[in-house]
Write an enzyme that holds these catalytic residues in place. Structure first.
Site, PDB file in Angstrom:
ATOM      1  CG  ASP A   1      -1.987  -1.095   1.156  1.00 36.10           C
ATOM      2  OD1 ASP A   1      -1.991  -1.872   0.188  1.00 36.10           O
ATOM      3  OD2 ASP A   1      -2.788  -1.180   2.097  1.00 36.10           O
TER       4      ASP A   1
ATOM      5  CE  LYS B   1      -3.614  -4.232   1.178  1.00 34.59           C
ATOM      6  NZ  LYS B   1      -4.474  -3.460   2.093  1.00 34.59           N
TER       7      LYS B   1
ATOM      8  CB  CYS C   1      -2.517  -2.660   5.351  1.00 38.94           C
ATOM      9  SG  CYS C   1      -4.090  -1.798   5.104  1.00 38.94           S
TER      10      CYS C   1
END
Length: 222
Positions: free
Chosen positions: A22, A127, A160
Site C-alpha cells: 500500500d 485488495k 495493513c
C-alpha cells in the site's frame, strides 16, 4: 541468512519474494487521504528510499515482487457498509478528494508513488480489505511461484502490514518485516507491532533492518 530478531532468518534462494504493501499516493503525499485525516505523511514518505533499495535488489536478483493497493471498485460494491461508514471524517471512501475519489481503483491517489512504481512482470494485488489475502489471488500466485518466505515492507505497520503478516503466518509462510521499510502515522503503534511480531520466539515472524536484508540477499547470491 539475515541477522534478525528474535534470531537469524533463513530463506531458500528461489523461494523468497518481496511484498510491498500500500505505498499509495493517497497515504503518502500531501493533499492525499492520509493528510486529510490529519496525519503527518512525512513519516511514511521517509521509508521510500529503503523500500527502493530492496526493490532494486530483488529486481537485480530477478526475484518475485508483489505490490498491493487498497482500493475498491468504482461502484463500491466490494466495500462493506461498515467500512464505508466508519469514522466521523469529512472525506469517506468514494468521496472526491484532491487526488480523485478516495480509495477507488484507477484514481490518481490510488496509484503507487512514482519512486516505487511497478515494472512489467511485477505483480499488483488490488485488495478491498486490510489484509492482502482477503478476496485476492495472492496465495494462488505465491503457490505458483513456490514461494515459502516473504520479505514484507509498506504501510501502515499496525494495520495493513500486520494484518497481512498474520494472514501469511497462518498460511505457513515464513515472514520477515523490514523495520526501517515500514511505518505508521503513530510511532508507538509501529514499535508495539514490531515487538508483538517477534515476541515469544517469533510468534508471527522476524524483523530486521534494510541493511541486514540486503546483506543476506548478497550472501545468498554470491
Amino acid at each position: 541468512m539475515v541477522f534478525a530478531q528474535p534470531y537469524d532468518y533463513n530463506f531458500p534462494p528461489h523461494g523468497v519474494a518481496l511484498l510491498i504493501i500500500d505505498m499509495q499516493r493517497d497515504f503518502l503525499e500531501p493533499g492525499g487521504f492520509g493528510a486529510a485525516l490529519g496525519n503527518d505523511v512525512s513519516r511514511l514518505r521517509a521509508i521510500v528510499p529503503n523500500i527502493k533499495l530492496l526493490l532494486q535488489a530483488f529486481r537485480d536478483y530477478r526475484l518475485p515482487i508483489f505490490h498491493t493497493q487498497e482500493g475498491h471498485a468504482p461502484d463500491l460494491s466490494d466495500c462493506p457498509v461498515s467500512k464505508l461508514n466508519r469514522g466521523k471524517n469529512k472525506l469517506k471512501i468514494g468521496d472526491f478528494g484532491p487526488m480523485g475519489r478516495i480509495l477507488v481503483l484507477g484514481e490518481p491517489g490510488n496509484a503507487i508513488v512514482p519512486e516505487l512504481a511497478p515494472l512489467p512482470g511485477e505483480f499488483i494485488i488490488n485488495k478491498p480489505g486490510k489484509g492482502a489475502f482477503y478476496r485476492t489471488n495472492l496465495e494462488q500466485l505465491l503457490q505458483q511461484k513456490n514461494i515459502s518466505n516473504l520479505i514484507i515492507t509498506g504501510v501502515t505497520t499496525e494495520v495493513c502490514v500486520q494484518t497481512t503478516m498474520r494472514e501469511a503466518n497462518d498460511r505457513g509462510y515464513e515472514c520477515l518485516l523490514v523495520e526501517d521499510a515500514t511505518d505508521s502515522y503513530f510511532p508507538e503503534f509501529k514499535q508495539a507491532t514490531l515487538e508483538m511480531i517477534r515476541a515469544q520466539g517469533g510468534i508471527v515472524g522476524w524483523t530486521a533492518t534494510t541493511t541486514a536484508v540486503l546483506q543476506g540477499l548478497a550472501t545468498m547470491k554470491s
